[in-house]
Design a protein around this motif. Structure first.
Motif, PDB file in Angstrom:
ATOM      1  N   ASP A 241       0.834  -1.199   0.000  1.00 36.50           N
ATOM      2  CA  ASP A 241       0.000   0.000   0.000  1.00 36.50           C
ATOM      3  C   ASP A 241       0.871   1.252   0.000  1.00 36.50           C
ATOM      4  O   ASP A 241       0.689   2.160  -0.834  1.00 36.50           O
ATOM      5  CB  ASP A 241      -0.913  -0.015   1.225  1.00 36.50           C
ATOM      6  N   PHE A 264      -4.489   3.238  -0.348  1.00 43.20           N
ATOM      7  CA  PHE A 264      -5.630   2.394  -0.679  1.00 43.20           C
ATOM      8  C   PHE A 264      -6.657   2.379   0.452  1.00 43.20           C
ATOM      9  O   PHE A 264      -7.864   2.450   0.207  1.00 43.20           O
ATOM     10  CB  PHE A 264      -5.153   0.973  -0.982  1.00 43.20           C
ATOM     11  N   GLY A 313      -3.033  -8.478  -3.185  1.00 49.68           N
ATOM     12  CA  GLY A 313      -3.651  -7.936  -4.387  1.00 49.68           C
ATOM     13  C   GLY A 313      -5.166  -7.861  -4.273  1.00 49.68           C
ATOM     14  O   GLY A 313      -5.791  -6.864  -4.670  1.00 49.68           O
ATOM     15  N   VAL A 314      -5.771  -8.902  -3.714  1.00 46.57           N
ATOM     16  CA  VAL A 314      -7.228  -8.913  -3.516  1.00 46.57           C
ATOM     17  C   VAL A 314      -7.637  -7.815  -2.540  1.00 46.57           C
ATOM     18  O   VAL A 314      -8.623  -7.097  -2.762  1.00 46.57           O
ATOM     19  CB  VAL A 314      -7.688 -10.297  -3.010  1.00 46.57           C
ATOM     20  N   ALA A 317      -7.328  -4.422  -4.209  1.00 39.47           N
ATOM     21  CA  ALA A 317      -8.388  -4.250  -5.206  1.00 39.47           C
ATOM     22  C   ALA A 317      -9.716  -3.924  -4.530  1.00 39.47           C
ATOM     23  O   ALA A 317     -10.483  -3.077  -5.004  1.00 39.47           O
ATOM     24  CB  ALA A 317      -8.521  -5.526  -6.051  1.00 39.47           C
ATOM     25  N   TRP A 318     -10.001  -4.579  -3.402  1.00 36.88           N
ATOM     26  CA  TRP A 318     -11.237  -4.268  -2.680  1.00 36.88           C
ATOM     27  C   TRP A 318     -11.210  -2.833  -2.194  1.00 36.88           C
ATOM     28  O   TRP A 318     -12.211  -2.113  -2.315  1.00 36.88           O
ATOM     29  CB  TRP A 318     -11.365  -5.227  -1.477  1.00 36.88           C
ATOM     30  N   ALA A 320      -9.653  -0.367  -3.462  1.00 37.25           N
ATOM     31  CA  ALA A 320      -9.665   0.581  -4.578  1.00 37.25           C
ATOM     32  C   ALA A 320     -11.005   0.636  -5.298  1.00 37.25           C
ATOM     33  O   ALA A 320     -11.334   1.661  -5.907  1.00 37.25           O
ATOM     34  CB  ALA A 320      -8.559   0.237  -5.572  1.00 37.25           C
ATOM     35  N   ARG A 321     -11.805  -0.455  -5.220  1.00 31.13           N
ATOM     36  CA  ARG A 321     -12.984  -0.526  -6.073  1.00 31.13           C
ATOM     37  C   ARG A 321     -14.303  -0.824  -5.375  1.00 31.13           C
ATOM     38  O   ARG A 321     -15.370  -0.496  -5.896  1.00 31.13           O
ATOM     39  CB  ARG A 321     -12.772  -1.584  -7.167  1.00 31.13           C
TER      40      ARG A 321
END
Length: 326
Positions: A241, A264, A313-314, A317-318, A320-321
């Motif tokens: 991060d 993030f 990574g998961v 991604a959570w 960020a999105r």
């Protein structure tokens, strides 16, 4: 004794000290006021890290007195941490120049490397000894700063300190430093009682900088002792991060040393997730990393590292999105 009684005593001491420090901070109006970089909406006292570092100092010194071989190494590391706490508290009150902070941090890291170098090579012989020391010192300096950068929402730093310390112990990465690691986790837990959302007090730089320094010491000690995979896996979320965010800001030509809300975890909070929900997501990710660190200790370092990269990574991604439910 050191297995249960000492961490329990440190937890109680940290909680009591934090409560006392909180009263003093309120009395003198040492507050973190909200601004465009903040993730909180009301003024909150900052400087609670004084209680945390004080509890760790007491616990580690008491342990060192029962372990003569560790008394000098622990004293050196603690002296450097106390120096950082003093400088960082001045920074909390007066905003020191970045160069001044870095120079003191570098001095503390060099003191600590005297201890780490005696424990072994951090990079396990991949680098010549002098380059090993140089590279490890740079990593430690970066970790001190990234731990400070990542202390931006309620409970996050305390959770990370607990997970890293306990994870190293569970992975068997610290032979003679298990008790200090558990005491550090206990001190963070004592502070977390006052810092969980909605936080009543913040660590401040006086807490986050020396805490990052002490955690960096434990991670490098584990790596120098041969548990390099665990030392890399356990802090991987924080490393990813902070490092990805820094790289993005550098590539955009921004003043990366200035405060911001682009990590993030901060993105997730800006989209409407509470500090507690984000903290719980980080805790879940760290539980996965602890399990993978244990797997690495069983001789499956490469699969564990690959799994850690996927898990982080998961999580990123959570952050960020993902969108909170209405």
């Amino acid at each position: 004794m050191w297995g249960l009684a000492a961490p329990a005593a440190v937890l109680a001491l940290a909680a009591l000290a934090t409560r006392g420090v909180l009263a003093v901070l309120l009395r003198h109006a040492v507050l973190d006021h909200p601004n465009h970089r903040s993730s909180h909406a009301v003024p909150v006292p900052r400087g609670g890290g004084i209680g945390v570092i004080g509890a760790v100092l007491a616990g580690w010194l008491a342990y060192g007195l029962t372990q003569p071989a560790l008394l000098l190494p622990l004293s050196l590391v603690l002296a450097a941490a106390v120096m950082l706490a003093i400088v960082s508290f001045i920074d909390d009150l007066r905003d020191l120049k970045a160069l001044t902070r870095i120079l003191f941090q570098l001095f503390a890291v060099l003191i600590g490397m005297l201890v780490i170098a005696e424990r072994g090579l951090v990079f396990q012989g991949l680098l010549p000894p002098i380059l090993d020391i140089f590279a490890a010192a740079l990593l430690w300096l970066w970790f001190v700063n990234l731990f400070n950068f990542m202390d931006g929402i309620d409970g996050l730093a305390g959770l990370e300190a607990i997970c890293l310390s306990v994870g190293l112990v569970l992975a068997g990465a610290l032979v003679d430093l298990e008790a200090p690691a558990l005491m550090l986790a206990a001190a963070a837990a004592g502070f977390l009682l006052f810092n969980w959302h909605p936080a009543r007090v913040f660590l401040g730089d006086v807490g986050s900088v020396p805490l990052g320094y002490l955690l960096g010491f434990l991670l490098l000690a584990a790596a120098a002792g041969g548990a390099w995979a665990a030392a890399l896996i356990l802090p991987l979320y924080y490393l990813a991060d902070a490092s990805i965010t820094l790289l993005r800001r550098v590539l955009r030509g921004e003043k990366f040393w200035h405060g911001h809300r682009e990590h993030f975890y901060q993105q997730a909070v800006r989209r409407g997730f509470s500090h507690a929900v984000v903290g719980q997501a980080v805790l879940a990710g760290n539980m996965a990393l602890i399990g993978l660190a244990l797997l690495a200790g069983q001789g499956y370092a490469l699969p564990a590292l690959a799994g850690a990269a996927v898990a982080v990574g998961v999580l990123l991604a959570w952050m960020a999105r993902a969108q909170p439910k209405p």
